[in-house]
Scaffold this motif. Sequence first.
Motif, PDB file in Angstrom:
ATOM      1  N   ARG A 103       0.776  -1.222   0.000  1.00  0.00           N
ATOM      2  CA  ARG A 103       0.000   0.000   0.000  1.00  0.00           C
ATOM      3  C   ARG A 103       0.815   1.285   0.000  1.00  0.00           C
ATOM      4  NH1 ARG A 103      -1.610   1.955  -2.240  1.00  0.00           N
ATOM      5  NH2 ARG A 103      -3.476   3.181  -2.485  1.00  0.00           N
ATOM      6  N   GLY A 104       1.788   1.392   0.880  1.00  0.00           N
ATOM      7  CA  GLY A 104       2.456   2.682   0.948  1.00  0.00           C
ATOM      8  C   GLY A 104       3.914   2.657   0.526  1.00  0.00           C
ATOM      9  N   ALA A 105       4.520   1.469   0.628  1.00  0.00           N
ATOM     10  CA  ALA A 105       5.972   1.387   0.498  1.00  0.00           C
ATOM     11  C   ALA A 105       6.439   1.681  -0.912  1.00  0.00           C
ATOM     12  CB  ALA A 105       6.450   0.008   0.925  1.00  0.00           C
ATOM     13  N   GLY A 106       7.524   2.411  -1.001  1.00  0.00           N
ATOM     14  CA  GLY A 106       8.137   2.684  -2.288  1.00  0.00           C
ATOM     15  C   GLY A 106       8.960   1.507  -2.759  1.00  0.00           C
ATOM     16  N   ARG A 107       9.547   1.678  -3.920  1.00  0.00           N
ATOM     17  CA  ARG A 107      10.296   0.605  -4.523  1.00  0.00           C
ATOM     18  C   ARG A 107      11.480   0.165  -3.671  1.00  0.00           C
ATOM     19  NH1 ARG A 107      12.885  -0.078 -10.474  1.00  0.00           N
ATOM     20  NH2 ARG A 107      13.249  -2.273 -10.113  1.00  0.00           N
ATOM     21  N   ILE A 108      12.126   1.136  -3.009  1.00  0.00           N
ATOM     22  CA  ILE A 108      13.366   0.841  -2.292  1.00  0.00           C
ATOM     23  C   ILE A 108      13.135  -0.128  -1.130  1.00  0.00           C
ATOM     24  CG2 ILE A 108      13.225   2.782  -0.664  1.00  0.00           C
ATOM     25  CD1 ILE A 108      16.260   3.182  -1.223  1.00  0.00           C
ATOM     26  N   LEU A 109      11.879  -0.238  -0.678  1.00  0.00           N
ATOM     27  CA  LEU A 109      11.585  -1.118   0.450  1.00  0.00           C
ATOM     28  C   LEU A 109      11.174  -2.529   0.023  1.00  0.00           C
ATOM     29  CD1 LEU A 109       9.571   1.171   2.895  1.00  0.00           C
ATOM     30  CD2 LEU A 109      12.012   0.842   2.699  1.00  0.00           C
ATOM     31  N   GLN A 110      11.062  -2.746  -1.261  1.00  0.00           N
ATOM     32  CA  GLN A 110      10.561  -4.045  -1.718  1.00  0.00           C
ATOM     33  C   GLN A 110      11.642  -5.120  -1.607  1.00  0.00           C
ATOM     34  OE1 GLN A 110       7.330  -4.307  -2.385  1.00  0.00           O
ATOM     35  NE2 GLN A 110       7.057  -2.113  -2.090  1.00  0.00           N
ATOM     36  N   PRO A 111      11.214  -6.387  -1.483  1.00  0.00           N
ATOM     37  CA  PRO A 111      12.192  -7.477  -1.335  1.00  0.00           C
ATOM     38  C   PRO A 111      13.256  -7.422  -2.416  1.00  0.00           C
ATOM     39  CG  PRO A 111       9.975  -8.316  -1.055  1.00  0.00           C
ATOM     40  CD  PRO A 111       9.843  -6.862  -1.446  1.00  0.00           C
ATOM     41  N   GLY A 112      14.494  -7.631  -1.996  1.00  0.00           N
ATOM     42  CA  GLY A 112      15.602  -7.609  -2.949  1.00  0.00           C
ATOM     43  C   GLY A 112      16.208  -6.233  -3.134  1.00  0.00           C
ATOM     44  N   GLN A 113      15.530  -5.205  -2.634  1.00  0.00           N
ATOM     45  CA  GLN A 113      16.043  -3.846  -2.754  1.00  0.00           C
ATOM     46  C   GLN A 113      16.843  -3.483  -1.500  1.00  0.00           C
ATOM     47  OE1 GLN A 113      15.706  -1.984  -5.539  1.00  0.00           O
ATOM     48  NE2 GLN A 113      14.659  -3.733  -6.451  1.00  0.00           N
ATOM     49  N   PRO A 114      17.728  -2.481  -1.608  1.00  0.00           N
ATOM     50  CA  PRO A 114      18.600  -2.178  -0.471  1.00  0.00           C
ATOM     51  C   PRO A 114      17.858  -1.765   0.801  1.00  0.00           C
ATOM     52  CG  PRO A 114      19.015  -0.686  -2.337  1.00  0.00           C
ATOM     53  CD  PRO A 114      18.033  -1.701  -2.803  1.00  0.00           C
ATOM     54  N   GLY A 115      16.666  -1.208   0.680  1.00  0.00           N
ATOM     55  CA  GLY A 115      15.954  -0.760   1.868  1.00  0.00           C
ATOM     56  C   GLY A 115      15.200  -1.862   2.595  1.00  0.00           C
ATOM     57  N   HIS A 116      15.241  -3.067   2.092  1.00  0.00           N
ATOM     58  CA  HIS A 116      14.463  -4.176   2.646  1.00  0.00           C
ATOM     59  C   HIS A 116      15.394  -5.083   3.450  1.00  0.00           C
ATOM     60  CE1 HIS A 116      10.971  -6.972   2.348  1.00  0.00           C
ATOM     61  NE2 HIS A 116      11.900  -7.907   2.400  1.00  0.00           N
ATOM     62  N   ILE A 117      15.344  -5.001   4.751  1.00  0.00           N
ATOM     63  CA  ILE A 117      16.219  -5.840   5.576  1.00  0.00           C
ATOM     64  C   ILE A 117      15.372  -6.713   6.494  1.00  0.00           C
ATOM     65  CG2 ILE A 117      18.193  -5.898   7.135  1.00  0.00           C
ATOM     66  CD1 ILE A 117      18.772  -3.004   6.415  1.00  0.00           C
ATOM     67  N   MET A 118      15.432  -8.011   6.260  1.00  0.00           N
ATOM     68  CA  MET A 118      14.754  -8.962   7.128  1.00  0.00           C
ATOM     69  C   MET A 118      15.850  -9.719   7.865  1.00  0.00           C
ATOM     70  SD  MET A 118      11.452  -8.668   6.616  1.00  0.00           S
ATOM     71  CE  MET A 118      11.288  -7.006   5.967  1.00  0.00           C
ATOM     72  N   ALA A 119      15.873  -9.569   9.175  1.00  0.00           N
ATOM     73  CA  ALA A 119      16.966 -10.144   9.968  1.00  0.00           C
ATOM     74  C   ALA A 119      17.144 -11.635   9.704  1.00  0.00           C
ATOM     75  CB  ALA A 119      16.701  -9.890  11.451  1.00  0.00           C
ATOM     76  N   ALA A 120      16.029 -12.339   9.596  1.00  0.00           N
ATOM     77  CA  ALA A 120      16.113 -13.789   9.437  1.00  0.00           C
ATOM     78  C   ALA A 120      16.807 -14.205   8.141  1.00  0.00           C
ATOM     79  CB  ALA A 120      14.713 -14.397   9.493  1.00  0.00           C
ATOM     80  N   ASP A 121      16.902 -13.286   7.184  1.00  0.00           N
ATOM     81  CA  ASP A 121      17.602 -13.599   5.930  1.00  0.00           C
ATOM     82  C   ASP A 121      19.121 -13.587   6.102  1.00  0.00           C
ATOM     83  OD1 ASP A 121      15.181 -13.724   4.709  1.00  0.00           O
ATOM     84  OD2 ASP A 121      15.311 -11.755   3.756  1.00  0.00           O
ATOM     85  N   HIS A 122      19.586 -13.062   7.221  1.00  0.00           N
ATOM     86  CA  HIS A 122      21.023 -12.840   7.371  1.00  0.00           C
ATOM     87  C   HIS A 122      21.660 -13.672   8.467  1.00  0.00           C
ATOM     88  CE1 HIS A 122      20.877  -9.385   4.634  1.00  0.00           C
ATOM     89  NE2 HIS A 122      19.690  -9.172   5.172  1.00  0.00           N
ATOM     90  N   VAL A 123      20.862 -14.385   9.228  1.00  0.00           N
ATOM     91  CA  VAL A 123      21.416 -15.179  10.330  1.00  0.00           C
ATOM     92  C   VAL A 123      20.949 -16.623  10.189  1.00  0.00           C
ATOM     93  CG1 VAL A 123      21.365 -13.170  11.859  1.00  0.00           C
ATOM     94  CG2 VAL A 123      19.443 -14.771  11.870  1.00  0.00           C
ATOM     95  N   GLU A 124      21.510 -17.470  11.025  1.00  0.00           N
ATOM     96  CA  GLU A 124      21.092 -18.862  10.990  1.00  0.00           C
ATOM     97  C   GLU A 124      19.751 -18.992  11.708  1.00  0.00           C
ATOM     98  OE1 GLU A 124      22.408 -23.184  12.649  1.00  0.00           O
ATOM     99  OE2 GLU A 124      23.830 -21.524  12.884  1.00  0.00           O
ATOM    100  N   VAL A 125      18.756 -19.460  10.969  1.00  0.00           N
ATOM    101  CA  VAL A 125      17.410 -19.536  11.533  1.00  0.00           C
ATOM    102  C   VAL A 125      17.192 -20.909  12.153  1.00  0.00           C
ATOM    103  CG1 VAL A 125      14.952 -19.443  10.977  1.00  0.00           C
ATOM    104  CG2 VAL A 125      16.523 -17.839   9.919  1.00  0.00           C
ATOM    105  N   LEU A 126      16.637 -20.933  13.358  1.00  0.00           N
ATOM    106  CA  LEU A 126      16.397 -22.191  14.063  1.00  0.00           C
ATOM    107  C   LEU A 126      14.932 -22.601  13.923  1.00  0.00           C
ATOM    108  CD1 LEU A 126      18.291 -21.289  17.357  1.00  0.00           C
ATOM    109  CD2 LEU A 126      19.179 -22.577  15.410  1.00  0.00           C
ATOM    110  N   GLU A 127      14.680 -23.848  14.257  1.00  0.00           N
ATOM    111  CA  GLU A 127      13.311 -24.399  14.286  1.00  0.00           C
ATOM    112  C   GLU A 127      12.559 -24.236  12.977  1.00  0.00           C
ATOM    113  OE1 GLU A 127      11.240 -22.738  17.673  1.00  0.00           O
ATOM    114  OE2 GLU A 127      12.018 -24.300  18.966  1.00  0.00           O
ATOM    115  N   ARG A 128      13.250 -24.559  11.893  1.00  0.00           N
ATOM    116  CA  ARG A 128      12.494 -24.605  10.637  1.00  0.00           C
ATOM    117  C   ARG A 128      11.596 -25.827  10.693  1.00  0.00           C
ATOM    118  NH1 ARG A 128      13.988 -21.144   6.803  1.00  0.00           N
ATOM    119  NH2 ARG A 128      16.140 -20.409   6.898  1.00  0.00           N
ATOM    120  N   PRO A 129      10.286 -25.656  10.506  1.00  0.00           N
ATOM    121  CA  PRO A 129       9.417 -26.829  10.634  1.00  0.00           C
ATOM    122  C   PRO A 129       9.666 -27.832   9.507  1.00  0.00           C
ATOM    123  CG  PRO A 129       8.177 -24.914   9.891  1.00  0.00           C
ATOM    124  CD  PRO A 129       9.564 -24.435  10.183  1.00  0.00           C
TER     125      PRO A 129
END
Lengths: 303, 499
Positions: free
Chosen positions: A94-120
Amino acid sequence: MKRTALAAAFAAALLAPAAADAEVRILACEPEWAALAEEIGGDDVTVHSATHGRQDAHYIRARPSLIAKVRRAKILLCSGADLEVGWLPVLLERGAGRILQPGQPGHIMAADHVEVLERPAVLDRSLGDIHPGGNPHVHLDPRNIAILADVLAGRLEQIDPERAEVYRQRLASFQARWAEAMAGWRERIAALRGMKVIVYHKAWVYLLHWTGLDRIAVLERVSGVPPTASHLVEVLDRVRDSGARAILRAPFDPEDAAEWLSGKTGIPAVELPFTVGGRPEATDLFSLFDSTLALLEEAKDRS
Amino acid sequence: MRKIAGFVRMAAMGLPVLFAVSLAEAQSGPPTAEELAAQIDALKQDYEKRIAALEAQIAAMKAKPPAADGQAAPASKPTMRTGDNAFNPALGVVLNAMFVDRSDEEVGLPGFQLGHESERPEKGFSLGHSEVSMSGNIDDKFRGGLTLGLGAHDGETEVELEEAYIQTLAGSGLPDGVRLKAGRALWTFGYLNEQHAHADDFSDRPLPYRAFLDGAYNDDGAELSVVIPGDIYSEIGGGLFRGGDTPFGGSESGREAWSAYARVGGDVGLNSALRLGAYVLDGEAHGRAGAPHEDEHGHGEEDEHEGEAGNDHEDEPGHAEYFSEGSFAGDTRLFGVDFRYTLAPTGNAREQELILQGEYFRRSESGVYTLEEEHCVDPGDVDNSGEIDGTEETHGHEVCEMEAEFERLNGDANGWYAQAVYKFLPQWRVGARYARLSPPSDAELDNDISTFSTMLDWTNSEFGRVRLQYNRETFGDVRDNQLILQYVMSLGAHGAHSF
């Protein structure tokens, strides 16, 4: 036709980027990431958190104010792994510009950068509100905070190159202080290792992983669904003579189940801050871990 | 990597130039030892600067996720789907059914056309609307979705194409905050219209939605919306539509209607939020009719109820009948305002939450109502040679013929509702709603229609809900009591809900 032209002119006026607005705005989904953004960005950025310390980030609404925030943000810093799946997609759409979209520099999801536990291993809704991407509460391992500090500083340099040097300096300063704090915590967690705990929700796995605490039971039988009486009785039988030292819950988890079990067993129910602002003493990332360890130490000594 | 390569290339070109400059200087005269030392120092400083810049670039790149494949760290993802179904759209199913008990008397919507979607639920067990929806990103610029509504009506399964739309994604080339949506969709008008009925807090839509929009306005068309950057939330938008759905119908030009709206909103303190909106939907109808229904009015039992309600009509149809049964052609404009306020006392909507919501609609119309009346004649009076034209049908012993009457009728009608829903325990909510509808002035009806509803629902998880609702509809002396037990469950993909 005249009306169309007028509408177009009006729209153009509205859309003209506010030139004076050079400051980088960061929208953090959770307070811990807002705290990190403050550490790295300092006065050079404006940070907003979508949730506060006593809110469960699973269950907030895509409020109008968040659409306004995301509209102007250059960086979105979140836990990811679907923690925010109930509302973040609305903001991105709804509001986010392009820079915030997945794959863009403004989009940071912590779980993408660390070892994630308890994957079902099995994905089925009958198992409750599970996250296909693994447990998203990655911030409770301070090593992950250090990784995200690097990531965030890198993105800030990329998005706001004029202030790159300042971001680098703040990152270096933060990492030095963080490493020192971690060294202190390492000594303290050595004494906690192996302590048996019961948790309300599976939100603590990264803390347990880091500290070596032993989780022997979860009060929620199914993740995201309040525990049933029969399940609590079952847990009671299991933990009565187990030597568990604490029943851990976040400020936003319901009190009743933990208090009930505590009353039956004498195991202290402990409300840990979970995030910055979760308890009054957890004012920043440093005091978040300091106070968490202090509460665990207290529980260990008490029983 | 490209940046580094570029830098290396620049450095490689730069070096000979530097040497050439040094050589040129050297030729102008033998440099002194100090000059040489200074030159070497300058060179050293230059290189140090460049190395520092390079190091910074490398650090920044390390911190970045690999740019090419977008999503980082696929190594630890559970199972990567491959093959043709890797790009399947998100598929969701909403299952819904109800058990209804109600009075024999029916209020209906006197003075308004009773559309297909706004009829009261059938008695006993019935399936309401089940939904199958698919959505997904088409490419980097577009997203698309399709929703089929499946309903069972009089023993037949009906499929309705509720939505089939595309919309632009951020990065489509439109400015940030601008979205274009096209196709058929639940367009922006008021609060409820945009959401699927399964997300409603009550089992049925409130009176103004039933009377003015026949449940929801999902016409064919296109809508542009703009989120305006600012400290508070503000959004404006508008659309152009075919004019094929209530409040329009029977579109001639295929672009009979337009809409415009504005919304503002923001937080009120830490744990509550408010949104306000104003909307207009304007267009021309070319034969808006209610649902084709059996001969309910005009003959038989139903007459008596209307008589009781003070809606007397003899052989001559009253104006109210034009409004409720006639087909309308003319200009119609719908104006609406809405508000929604949410308060989570602890900050956590999952534990406790109060939602207040209300909408007011006003409809202005000017046009012609056509009422087709059946006139029946005893077959004995009809010439056996068969001078009966195509519009005639046999009705038992009688021969009937459709006759149309026209009347020019203008009028303003309005309706509103206000509701409160309170979640008092994580899985339990109670709600109350009051809705009121004033029929068009020209309908010459003395009474408003009103409904008072209460509900209690239990939500096991985000995906399953069971609800008990009681409605009391009133029109004059007519009371229509309805008790509805309903479940709404969704499986598969479940989109995030908007505010």
